[in-house]
Structure formats: structure tokens, C-alpha cells
Write a protein that holds these residues in place. Structure first.
Motif, PDB file in Angstrom:
ATOM      1  N   GLN A   1      -7.120  34.073   1.955  1.00 14.58           N
ATOM      2  CA  GLN A   1      -7.399  33.142   0.866  1.00 14.58           C
ATOM      3  C   GLN A   1      -6.458  33.437  -0.294  1.00 14.58           C
ATOM      4  N   VAL A   2      -5.785  32.392  -0.760  1.00 12.86           N
ATOM      5  CA  VAL A   2      -4.953  32.524  -1.950  1.00 12.86           C
ATOM      6  C   VAL A   2      -5.744  31.956  -3.123  1.00 12.86           C
ATOM      7  N   GLN A   3      -5.986  32.777  -4.103  1.00 18.63           N
ATOM      8  CA  GLN A   3      -6.716  32.347  -5.290  1.00 18.63           C
ATOM      9  C   GLN A   3      -5.827  31.425  -6.117  1.00 18.63           C
ATOM     10  N   SER A   4      -6.324  30.243  -6.427  1.00 18.16           N
ATOM     11  CA  SER A   4      -5.532  29.311  -7.226  1.00 18.16           C
ATOM     12  C   SER A   4      -5.212  29.903  -8.595  1.00 18.16           C
ATOM     13  N   THR A   5      -6.051  30.805  -9.083  1.00 19.27           N
ATOM     14  CA  THR A   5      -5.776  31.430 -10.382  1.00 19.27           C
ATOM     15  C   THR A   5      -4.512  32.290 -10.322  1.00 19.27           C
ATOM     16  N   LYS A   6      -4.214  32.880  -9.145  1.00 19.73           N
ATOM     17  CA  LYS A   6      -2.978  33.654  -9.004  1.00 19.73           C
ATOM     18  C   LYS A   6      -1.762  32.746  -9.135  1.00 19.73           C
ATOM     19  N   ILE A   7      -1.813  31.595  -8.490  1.00 23.02           N
ATOM     20  CA  ILE A   7      -0.692  30.651  -8.533  1.00 23.02           C
ATOM     21  C   ILE A   7      -0.511  30.118  -9.947  1.00 23.02           C
ATOM     22  N   ILE A   8      -1.595  29.693 -10.564  1.00 24.31           N
ATOM     23  CA  ILE A   8      -1.534  29.146 -11.919  1.00 24.31           C
ATOM     24  C   ILE A   8      -1.019  30.208 -12.888  1.00 24.31           C
TER      25      ILE A   8
ATOM     26  N   LYS B   1       1.037  32.695 -12.267  1.00 21.74           N
ATOM     27  CA  LYS B   1       2.480  32.865 -12.075  1.00 21.74           C
ATOM     28  C   LYS B   1       3.263  31.711 -12.695  1.00 21.74           C
ATOM     29  N   VAL B   2       2.744  30.489 -12.567  1.00 21.50           N
ATOM     30  CA  VAL B   2       3.416  29.320 -13.142  1.00 21.50           C
ATOM     31  C   VAL B   2       3.446  29.425 -14.667  1.00 21.50           C
ATOM     32  N   PHE B   3       2.306  29.756 -15.267  1.00 20.69           N
ATOM     33  CA  PHE B   3       2.271  29.850 -16.724  1.00 20.69           C
ATOM     34  C   PHE B   3       3.078  31.044 -17.241  1.00 20.69           C
ATOM     35  N   GLN B   4       3.158  32.095 -16.465  1.00 22.18           N
ATOM     36  CA  GLN B   4       3.989  33.232 -16.850  1.00 22.18           C
ATOM     37  C   GLN B   4       5.463  32.803 -16.898  1.00 22.18           C
ATOM     38  N   ALA B   5       5.907  32.033 -15.920  1.00 20.45           N
ATOM     39  CA  ALA B   5       7.298  31.546 -15.897  1.00 20.45           C
ATOM     40  C   ALA B   5       7.546  30.576 -17.050  1.00 20.45           C
ATOM     41  N   ILE B   6       6.604  29.688 -17.331  1.00 20.29           N
ATOM     42  CA  ILE B   6       6.751  28.747 -18.449  1.00 20.29           C
ATOM     43  C   ILE B   6       6.851  29.501 -19.771  1.00 20.29           C
ATOM     44  N   HIS B   7       5.981  30.484 -19.949  1.00 16.42           N
ATOM     45  CA  HIS B   7       5.999  31.275 -21.182  1.00 16.42           C
ATOM     46  C   HIS B   7       7.346  31.987 -21.340  1.00 16.42           C
TER      47      HIS B   7
ATOM     48  N   VAL C   1      12.112  33.225 -23.997  1.00 10.26           N
ATOM     49  CA  VAL C   1      13.378  33.902 -23.730  1.00 10.26           C
ATOM     50  C   VAL C   1      14.509  32.907 -23.503  1.00 10.26           C
ATOM     51  N   GLY C   2      14.185  31.771 -22.947  1.00 14.29           N
ATOM     52  CA  GLY C   2      15.203  30.788 -22.590  1.00 14.29           C
ATOM     53  C   GLY C   2      15.262  30.639 -21.078  1.00 14.29           C
ATOM     54  N   PRO C   3      16.334  30.057 -20.602  1.00 11.46           N
ATOM     55  CA  PRO C   3      16.444  29.836 -19.151  1.00 11.46           C
ATOM     56  C   PRO C   3      16.270  31.136 -18.369  1.00 11.46           C
ATOM     57  N   ILE C   4      15.559  31.039 -17.277  1.00 13.88           N
ATOM     58  CA  ILE C   4      15.335  32.214 -16.436  1.00 13.88           C
ATOM     59  C   ILE C   4      16.036  32.009 -15.099  1.00 13.88           C
ATOM     60  N   SER C   5      16.309  33.111 -14.439  1.00 11.47           N
ATOM     61  CA  SER C   5      16.950  33.017 -13.124  1.00 11.47           C
ATOM     62  C   SER C   5      15.941  32.454 -12.116  1.00 11.47           C
ATOM     63  N   HIS C   6      16.455  31.779 -11.153  1.00 15.01           N
ATOM     64  CA  HIS C   6      15.600  31.232 -10.099  1.00 15.01           C
ATOM     65  C   HIS C   6      15.305  32.347  -9.109  1.00 15.01           C
ATOM     66  N   SER C   7      14.143  32.885  -9.216  1.00 17.44           N
ATOM     67  CA  SER C   7      13.768  33.967  -8.315  1.00 17.44           C
ATOM     68  C   SER C   7      12.494  33.583  -7.573  1.00 17.44           C
ATOM     69  N   ARG C   8      12.311  34.204  -6.465  1.00 13.28           N
ATOM     70  CA  ARG C   8      11.115  33.941  -5.672  1.00 13.28           C
ATOM     71  C   ARG C   8       9.982  34.801  -6.173  1.00 13.28           C
ATOM     72  N   THR C   9       8.796  34.230  -6.153  1.00 19.43           N
ATOM     73  CA  THR C   9       7.601  34.965  -6.511  1.00 19.43           C
ATOM     74  C   THR C   9       6.704  35.020  -5.283  1.00 19.43           C
ATOM     75  N   ILE C  10       6.314  36.196  -4.923  1.00 17.83           N
ATOM     76  CA  ILE C  10       5.454  36.364  -3.760  1.00 17.83           C
ATOM     77  C   ILE C  10       4.008  36.479  -4.224  1.00 17.83           C
ATOM     78  N   ILE C  11       3.168  35.644  -3.667  1.00 20.97           N
ATOM     79  CA  ILE C  11       1.736  35.701  -3.969  1.00 20.97           C
ATOM     80  C   ILE C  11       1.031  36.045  -2.663  1.00 20.97           C
ATOM     81  N   LEU C  12       0.465  37.222  -2.611  1.00 19.34           N
ATOM     82  CA  LEU C  12      -0.200  37.674  -1.398  1.00 19.34           C
ATOM     83  C   LEU C  12      -1.646  37.184  -1.352  1.00 19.34           C
ATOM     84  N   PRO C  13      -2.062  36.687  -0.206  1.00 18.16           N
ATOM     85  CA  PRO C  13      -3.444  36.215  -0.089  1.00 18.16           C
ATOM     86  C   PRO C  13      -4.422  37.386   0.035  1.00 18.16           C
TER      87      PRO C  13
END
Length: 99
Positions: A53-60, A62-68, A73-85
Motif C-alpha cells: 500500500q502506498v499512502q497518498s500522504t507520502k506522494i502528496i 513529496k510533491v509539496f516538498q518539491a513545490i516548496h 530556491v528556484g529551479p530544481i534538477s529533475h530527479s527521481r523520487t522513490i516512494i516505497l509502499p
């Protein structure tokens, strides 16, 4: 014997469980089932399904962390984020056979 089956969707598991019952197979004695997704119905199946089970709160989060980071800071590098279930053992998996 120990024969694990990996299924993508919970509704596939309900089909397999029903068919196994018609063949007089017992889960998990004759067939173990592990699902790679989750559904509220998985907990109420008999036996309960082992699943990830992947908790939707984990995904949300990570998204808000990247937006913040982009806003502060400005533009960020395109990196992969791993979310473990999270693993939910359930009763649909037998222990492996003794060696």
C-alpha cells in the motif's frame, strides 16, 4: 505445496480466490496470493490479502516538498523520487517450505 502468485489488482485476487475455491484449493495452504496494490475490500476478504500500500500522504508530501523547494530556491534538477509502499501481511500467504 508453496506456490506464490503475484497479482496487480485486488479485484484479480477476488477472481482467483473464487476460482481456487471451485477447484477446492485452500489459500494459503495450496496457493499464496500477494497483491501489488490496495483496496479497502482487501482487508475484508477471507483470508485477508497480503498486499502493498502506498499512502497518498507520502506522494502528496513529496510533491509539496518539491513545490516548496522550487518556490524558495528556484529551479530544481529533475530527479527521481522513490516512494516505497508499506507491506500489509494479510493471511493469504503461507510461510515458505522448510529446506
Amino acid at each position: 505445496g508453496y506456490d506464490p502468485t503475484f497479482l496487480w489488482r485486488v479485484h484479480y485476487a477476488s477472481t482467483i480466490m473464487t476460482y481456487a475455491q471451485q477447484l477446492e484449493l485452500q489459500i494459503p495452504k495450496d496457493l499464496s496470493i500477494i497483491c501489488t496494490d490496495d483496496s479497502p475490500s482487501a482487508e475484508w476478504m477471507v483470508p485477508s490479502l497480503a498486499r502493498y500500500q502506498v499512502q497518498s500522504t507520502k506522494i502528496i508530501g513529496k510533491v509539496f516538498q518539491a513545490i516548496h523547494e522550487m518556490l524558495t530556491v528556484g529551479p530544481i534538477s529533475h530527479s527521481r523520487t522513490i516512494i516505497l509502499p508499506d507491506w500489509h501481511p494479510g493471511d493469504s500467504v503461507a510461510p515458505p517450505p522448510a529446506s
